[in-house]
Design an enzyme around this catalytic site. Sequence first.
Site: not given
Ligand code: GLC
Ligand code: CA
Length: 572
Positions: A33, A35, A41, A110, A219, A268, A346-347
């Site tokens: 972060d 700010n 960000d 993404d 995605d 993906e 991140h999932d």
């Molecule tokens: C993909 C992303 C996930 C998101 C999903 C819907 O699996 O990695 O984080 O929730 O798509 O966009």
């Molecule tokens: Ca910020």
Amino acid sequence: MYFFNRNKGECVMEKKWWQDAIIYQIYLRSFKDSNNDGIGDFNGLISKLDYLNDLGVNAIWVSPHYQSPMDDNGYDVSNYYKVSKDYGNIDNVVDFIEKAHARDMKVIFDLVLNHTSDEHEWFEAAKDPSHPDHLKYHDYYIWQKPKYDNEGNKKMPTNWRSWFGGPVWEYNEKTDEYYLHIFSKKMPDLNWRNENMKNDLKAVAKWWIDKGVDGFRVDASNHLEKNWDFPDAHPGYEHFSSLPKHHEYLEEFGVEIFGPNDIMAMGEAGGATKEEAIKYCGYENNEFDMLIHFGHCWADCDDSNHITPGKWSKGKIDVKSIKNSFNKWFKMLNGEGWNLIYWHNHDHPRILSHYGNDSVYHNESGKMLAYILYMMPGTPIVYQGEEIGMTNVDYENLTDFRDVEVYTEYDNFLSFGATHEVAMQTLRDRSRDNARSPFQWDSSINAGFSSTTPWMNVNRNFSAINLEKQIKDETSIYSTYKSLFKLRKEENISDGILEFIDIENDSSFIYTNETKTAIFLVVSNFTTHKIMTNLDIDINGYENIYNNYTNRELNKEMKLLPYEALVYKKKK
Ligand code: GLC
Ligand code: CA
């Protein structure tokens, strides 16, 4: 080695930048972060480019940065041409791209093509017959009339289950229709059978390409086509995932947008067969260059658990299946496509807590996981914080969690019979929020992420686990990552040939990676107990280059301590 050049339409002896890259995945909200509003960000990211460069990273994948109501942290896009005010503005993005490029780092954004936010102007028009653009946009989404039961009560068109736990349908009073959403109800699915919709998305991609982007991560790319007969089936994934026609859409996008603009694209998709894998990322195909697949990600589910079922159930780790998944992908793509390797994104839960041991063997298991993955051929993606061995979250209250999926599934667990305590432990073990807590930069307030309370709490272990501490320590997980990344480049690890040894053994993880100049041997114990190895190979001439306990001479039979791992090299 030959590589297919899409622009020339032929195989040439030319390597693409992404075949030598180390990709680093940034979850923007939680990285840095700048700010002090508690949210990561672009300026925060820019301030850490030198850190990433020094780590040896040469491509950065940034999670969605578009305008969004943040129901799913930006995967719900309300305007593809605007930058989320949480993250900065377009000038900050362009500045980021330029500053990354100045350091020879590529930028991957993404691209969310399966759905928009319900606050996107297309959907605003689509759902409202009185909107001037209603007719234009209605068919950008997937609508079905209600069904009725014998008593005349309204019923959903099908009983399909969304990826986030509830039904896939949401009723829209103004048109007396349901719209389809395979993720949250604030993420209506786009209709890929609509030509105008497709063209609008192509224009989005082109616009960002013109801003200087080098690649996209596409995605949810295997969900684009749906079964428009809408049969009942529960959960019904086969009716909205991996249907044959989604390959046509991806091919079209690749031919028109990615190929001509020399864009690296990674998709993906789970559960691909060899035929599909080649369609997605074969050198001679146009869909993607690489594929993010999930074969190794949930190797510890307990099928007998019906209270917190599926990916939420924690069982014994099936080490064989992890090895077999990596092996399968290398064999499937061998010579015909390029492999991508990663532990988690991140999932998923944090790899060190998930497959390693974050209490007793933090350093040992963190290094073991690092050797195993980063000595393999292919292009790696490292997820932010993995390089310092960040762990799962330690939240005590349900309200500490942020993920939209957590809340639907928590209710499901309770309805299946879980106590609050069981449900909370399940979330701490398996939820996506585990990977999303703020990066632990140092031991100052909020782990150096922000001077205000972050959008999501930092893990309380930040004074023990943080970058500042590890950067000074040659024996840290961080130092191991940095050294492995350097070695990958010096030794052309990405080009090698992978061969597992004793692949059916459910405790060890042993393989060789043979490059043009050397053979690398990784010998490791994936468990908390001692094991014996039995190496049926010629062991002469190997030199130890990495170890997480102590240097040991290679022997056919070796007793390995918990998570013990060693890397050997033999020159050719
Ligand atoms: C993909 C992303 C996930 C998101 C999903 C819907 O699996 O990695 O984080 O929730 O798509 O966009
Ligand atoms: Ca910020």
